[in-house]
Design a protein around this motif. Structure first.
Motif, mmCIF file in Angstrom:
data_model
loop_
_atom_site.group_PDB
_atom_site.id
_atom_site.type_symbol
_atom_site.label_atom_id
_atom_site.label_comp_id
_atom_site.label_asym_id
_atom_site.label_seq_id
_atom_site.Cartn_x
_atom_site.Cartn_y
_atom_site.Cartn_z
ATOM 1 N N TYR A 198 -41.476 35.260 18.551
ATOM 2 C CA TYR A 198 -40.638 35.483 17.380
ATOM 3 C C TYR A 198 -39.915 33.799 16.739
ATOM 4 O O TYR A 198 -40.527 32.899 17.725
ATOM 5 C CB TYR A 198 -38.616 35.929 18.718
ATOM 6 C CG TYR A 198 -39.070 37.240 18.911
ATOM 7 C CD1 TYR A 198 -38.178 37.726 18.075
ATOM 8 C CD2 TYR A 198 -39.363 36.689 20.372
ATOM 9 C CE1 TYR A 198 -38.014 39.766 18.699
ATOM 10 C CE2 TYR A 198 -39.398 37.806 21.046
ATOM 11 C CZ TYR A 198 -39.008 39.087 19.890
ATOM 12 O OH TYR A 198 -38.658 40.493 20.478
ATOM 13 N N TYR A 199 -40.378 34.431 15.250
ATOM 14 C CA TYR A 199 -40.332 32.733 14.721
ATOM 15 C C TYR A 199 -38.630 32.177 14.736
ATOM 16 O O TYR A 199 -38.048 32.641 12.994
ATOM 17 C CB TYR A 199 -41.262 32.960 13.905
ATOM 18 C CG TYR A 199 -42.382 32.605 14.728
ATOM 19 C CD1 TYR A 199 -43.222 31.664 14.493
ATOM 20 C CD2 TYR A 199 -43.286 33.992 14.767
ATOM 21 C CE1 TYR A 199 -44.349 31.830 15.072
ATOM 22 C CE2 TYR A 199 -44.653 34.677 15.042
ATOM 23 C CZ TYR A 199 -44.763 33.056 16.119
ATOM 24 O OH TYR A 199 -45.892 33.152 16.346
ATOM 25 N N GLY A 200 -37.976 31.944 15.153
ATOM 26 C CA GLY A 200 -36.297 31.411 14.225
ATOM 27 C C GLY A 200 -36.324 31.022 13.438
ATOM 28 O O GLY A 200 -35.208 31.129 12.510
ATOM 29 N N MET A 201 -37.444 30.005 13.107
ATOM 30 C CA MET A 201 -37.230 28.795 12.124
ATOM 31 C C MET A 201 -38.161 29.275 11.684
ATOM 32 O O MET A 201 -38.105 28.494 10.065
ATOM 33 C CB MET A 201 -37.131 27.515 12.928
ATOM 34 C CG MET A 201 -36.193 27.169 13.419
ATOM 35 S SD MET A 201 -35.774 25.262 14.161
ATOM 36 C CE MET A 201 -37.976 25.239 14.972
ATOM 37 N N GLY A 202 -38.715 30.232 11.548
ATOM 38 C CA GLY A 202 -39.707 31.241 10.127
ATOM 39 C C GLY A 202 -40.937 31.153 10.577
ATOM 40 O O GLY A 202 -41.308 30.269 11.181
ATOM 41 N N PRO A 203 -42.682 31.790 9.746
ATOM 42 C CA PRO A 203 -43.481 31.661 9.978
ATOM 43 C C PRO A 203 -44.269 30.845 10.006
ATOM 44 O O PRO A 203 -45.683 30.537 10.951
ATOM 45 C CB PRO A 203 -43.911 32.836 10.058
ATOM 46 C CG PRO A 203 -42.736 33.019 8.811
ATOM 47 C CD PRO A 203 -41.580 32.500 9.017
ATOM 48 N N GLU A 204 -43.888 29.765 9.670
ATOM 49 C CA GLU A 204 -44.297 28.375 9.156
ATOM 50 C C GLU A 204 -44.221 27.547 10.680
ATOM 51 O O GLU A 204 -44.861 26.060 10.725
ATOM 52 C CB GLU A 204 -44.377 27.707 7.891
ATOM 53 C CG GLU A 204 -42.841 27.418 7.882
ATOM 54 C CD GLU A 204 -41.365 27.816 7.243
ATOM 55 O OE1 GLU A 204 -40.221 27.822 7.534
ATOM 56 O OE2 GLU A 204 -41.852 29.585 7.221
#
Length: 170
Positions: free
Chosen positions: A137-143
């Motif tokens: 899970y990327y809560g701060m964005g996929p980058e």
């Protein structure tokens, strides 16, 4: 001689919830102890969306809140399993005066919690022999690095519960 009643606070590991302490909780209560178990943010039956958890502080908030609400001079036996050891480390730094003993039960032990990216690498188990087992899970964005992960359901028995008996229903 009667034994001294202790207050045990049981902290689950990653991918788990308060439910994992079911048997131990009842054994301790039957022995006359007080036991507290709860779900950390986004775990167990806590309905917080994992994508909204962007820090370990957010994830650990239920434990921090619980510890801050303990009455003065009340001490607990803090027990953490697996990644729950990270929660214990944070609690030890914030609430040392409220903890009589901390027990790291097959748990992660970092002296200061997460400080570097290497700490995260040291904590996440290498399960590459099983293939792609984690859902990230990327809560701060996929980058950005993942903010949480979950062991995919199809790998849970093989990786975590291989010694648990299969429930038989009639």
């Amino acid at each position: 001689m009667a034994s001294l009643q202790q207050h045990f606070v049981l902290v689950h590991g990653a991918g788990h919830g308060a439910w994992c302490w079911f048997k131990l909780r009842h054994l301790l209560q039957d022995a006359g102890h007080k036991v507290s178990c709860f779900d950390l943010t986004g775990a167990g039956i806590n309905l917080t969306d994992p994508n909204t958890i962007v820090s370990f502080h957010d994830y650990n908030q239920p434990l921090s809140h619980f510890m801050s609400c303990l009455p003065p001079n009340h001490k607990v036996v803090l027990v953490g399993h697996s990644a729950g050891g990270l929660s214990l480390t944070q609690a030890l730094h914030e609430f040392a005066d409220k903890i009589s003993v901390a027990i790291f039960l097959a748990a992660t032990m970092l002296p200061f919690g997460f400080l570097t990216e290497e700490d995260m690498t040291d904590v996440v188990a290498d399960l590459s022999e099983y293939g792609d087992v984690y859902e990230m899970y990327y809560g701060m964005g996929p980058e950005n690095p993942p903010t949480s992960l979950k062991l995919k359901e199809e790998f849970q028995r093989e990786v975590l519960y291989h010694m648990s008996p299969v429930e038989v229903t009639n």
